[in-house]
Design a protein around this motif. Sequence first.
Motif, short mmCIF file in Angstrom:
data_model
loop_
_atom_site.label_atom_id
_atom_site.label_comp_id
_atom_site.label_asym_id
_atom_site.label_seq_id
_atom_site.Cartn_x
_atom_site.Cartn_y
_atom_site.Cartn_z
N ILE A 24 8.11 5.76 -4.43
CA ILE A 24 8.00 4.92 -5.63
C ILE A 24 9.37 4.68 -6.27
O ILE A 24 9.74 3.52 -6.51
CB ILE A 24 6.98 5.49 -6.62
CG1 ILE A 24 5.57 5.34 -6.05
CG2 ILE A 24 7.08 4.79 -7.98
CD1 ILE A 24 4.50 6.01 -6.88
N PRO A 25 10.18 5.72 -6.55
CA PRO A 25 11.50 5.42 -7.14
C PRO A 25 12.42 4.66 -6.19
O PRO A 25 13.24 3.84 -6.62
CB PRO A 25 12.09 6.79 -7.47
CG PRO A 25 11.11 7.80 -7.06
CD PRO A 25 9.92 7.13 -6.51
N VAL A 26 12.29 4.91 -4.89
CA VAL A 26 13.10 4.19 -3.91
C VAL A 26 12.75 2.70 -3.94
O VAL A 26 13.63 1.83 -3.99
CB VAL A 26 12.91 4.78 -2.50
CG1 VAL A 26 13.61 3.93 -1.45
CG2 VAL A 26 13.39 6.21 -2.45
N GLN A 27 11.46 2.40 -3.93
CA GLN A 27 11.02 1.00 -3.96
C GLN A 27 11.37 0.35 -5.29
O GLN A 27 11.71 -0.83 -5.34
CB GLN A 27 9.51 0.91 -3.71
CG GLN A 27 9.11 1.24 -2.30
CD GLN A 27 9.61 0.21 -1.31
OE1 GLN A 27 9.98 -0.89 -1.65
NE2 GLN A 27 9.59 0.58 -0.05
N THR A 49 5.17 0.27 -2.87
CA THR A 49 5.76 -0.99 -3.30
C THR A 49 4.93 -1.61 -4.42
O THR A 49 5.49 -2.12 -5.41
CB THR A 49 5.86 -1.97 -2.13
OG1 THR A 49 6.65 -1.37 -1.10
CG2 THR A 49 6.49 -3.28 -2.54
N LEU A 50 3.62 -1.58 -4.29
CA LEU A 50 2.75 -2.15 -5.32
C LEU A 50 2.90 -1.40 -6.64
O LEU A 50 3.00 -2.01 -7.71
CB LEU A 50 1.30 -2.12 -4.86
CG LEU A 50 0.97 -3.03 -3.68
CD1 LEU A 50 -0.46 -2.80 -3.21
CD2 LEU A 50 1.19 -4.48 -4.05
N VAL A 51 2.93 -0.08 -6.59
CA VAL A 51 3.08 0.72 -7.81
C VAL A 51 4.47 0.49 -8.42
O VAL A 51 4.59 0.29 -9.63
CB VAL A 51 2.83 2.22 -7.53
CG1 VAL A 51 3.18 3.07 -8.73
CG2 VAL A 51 1.39 2.44 -7.11
N ALA A 52 5.50 0.48 -7.60
CA ALA A 52 6.86 0.26 -8.10
C ALA A 52 6.99 -1.14 -8.71
O ALA A 52 7.65 -1.31 -9.74
CB ALA A 52 7.87 0.45 -6.98
N SER A 53 6.36 -2.12 -8.10
CA SER A 53 6.40 -3.48 -8.63
C SER A 53 5.68 -3.55 -9.97
O SER A 53 6.17 -4.20 -10.91
CB SER A 53 5.75 -4.44 -7.63
OG SER A 53 5.71 -5.73 -8.14
#
Length: 85
Positions: A20-23, A67-71
């Motif tokens: 999550i932090p990477v994305q 990616t969805l959560v990070a977005s």
Amino acid sequence: MSSMIWIFAGVLLAVFLIMIPVQYRYIAALKNDPRRQGTDQETYYNNMSFQEEQLHYNTQVLFLPSTLVASWIYNWRHKSGKTTK
């Protein structure tokens, strides 16, 4: 067999949480890319080399849940005062 499933689920959860932090950083860098300023998404990706386009595609799709959560987090933190009716 049951413990193997729990280990597998734990590893998947760990990868999800680590990515999550990477994305998030990837999305932030992508939004601030100077080549993207003033162009739409389709034009931006059409102007990339094939190798760079594949790297972006793999980064986005391989870790899709992260990616969805990070977005979502990025969009929530960078709201531009837009109100929806």
